[in-house]
Write an enzyme that holds these catalytic residues in place. Structure first.
Site, short mmCIF file in Angstrom:
data_model
loop_
_atom_site.label_atom_id
_atom_site.label_comp_id
_atom_site.label_asym_id
_atom_site.label_seq_id
_atom_site.Cartn_x
_atom_site.Cartn_y
_atom_site.Cartn_z
N HIS A 60 0.83 -1.20 0.00
CA HIS A 60 0.00 0.00 0.00
C HIS A 60 0.87 1.25 0.00
O HIS A 60 0.67 2.17 -0.80
CB HIS A 60 -0.94 -0.01 1.21
N GLU A 61 1.83 1.26 0.89
CA GLU A 61 2.71 2.44 0.97
C GLU A 61 3.58 2.56 -0.28
O GLU A 61 3.90 3.66 -0.72
CB GLU A 61 3.56 2.39 2.24
N HIS A 103 1.76 4.37 -2.98
CA HIS A 103 1.89 5.82 -2.77
C HIS A 103 3.25 6.30 -3.25
O HIS A 103 3.36 7.32 -3.94
CB HIS A 103 1.75 6.16 -1.28
N HIS A 151 -5.49 8.73 -3.04
CA HIS A 151 -6.08 7.46 -3.45
C HIS A 151 -6.86 7.70 -4.73
O HIS A 151 -8.08 7.63 -4.76
CB HIS A 151 -7.00 6.92 -2.35
#
Ligand SMILES: [Zn+2]
Ligand SMILES: [Zn+2]
Length: 168
Positions: free
Chosen positions: A69-70, A73, A85
């Protein structure tokens, strides 16, 4: 047992090559033992990904998703200055088999470990709603279905295992 930081760094390098074509610039990966209700956080300058040691200890299976997830980003920020997002974020999440997202706040990306447990997602417009309980009946996306139940826009329900981001 927690993987040590060099193992995390290796995982980062492997995922970067495997899923991001090596496009993510080097990030320091660290544990943060002070996170009590965050699972992960990214800081863009200097590039740093922090994972909650408490959270990973309690939920070792969440390491991949939290790190990825990171990394999404990090990848979007590096390639297009995108911190959110966005649609591109969600597209990449789906590609990597990640379930859902919640939050958004300037430079910091964080997860909350509160008691909300279900995500209702519209596959048509990608809207997502967070719920503490499983909805008792079929629900349609309000945005797509114009006020009455329309099976085409039925929301899919995903259970979330205590890991998710929230808008602060
Ligand atoms: Zn995020
Ligand atoms: Zn919809």
């Amino acid at each position: 047992m927690l993987p040590d930081v060099s193992a995390l760094q290796l995982l980062f390098a492997q995922y970067n090559a495997l899923y991001f074509g090596g496009e993510i610039p080097a990030h320091r990966i660290a544990y943060n033992a002070r996170f009590s209700n965050l699972a992960g956080r990214i800081t863009y300058r200097p590039p740093l990904i922090e994972l909650s040691s408490k959270h990973i200890l309690r939920n070792p299976e969440s390491l991949r998703d939290t790190l990825l997830h990171e990394m999404i980003h990090a990848w979007l920020f590096a390639t297009r200055g995108d911190r959110g997002h966005s649609a591109a974020f969600k597209k990449k999440m789906r590609e990597l088999g990640l379930s859902s997202i919640y939050h958004d706040m300037g430079a910091a990306r964080e997860f909350s470990l509160d008691s909300k447990r279900y995500v209702l997602r519209c596959e048509h417009c990608s809207a997502e709603i967070l719920r503490r309980r499983r909805p008792p009946s079929l629900v349609a996306c309000a945005r797509c279905s114009r006020g009455r139940y329309d099976q085409r826009y039925q929301l899919k329900v995903y259970e979330i295992l205590g890991l998710r981001e929230v808008t602060d």
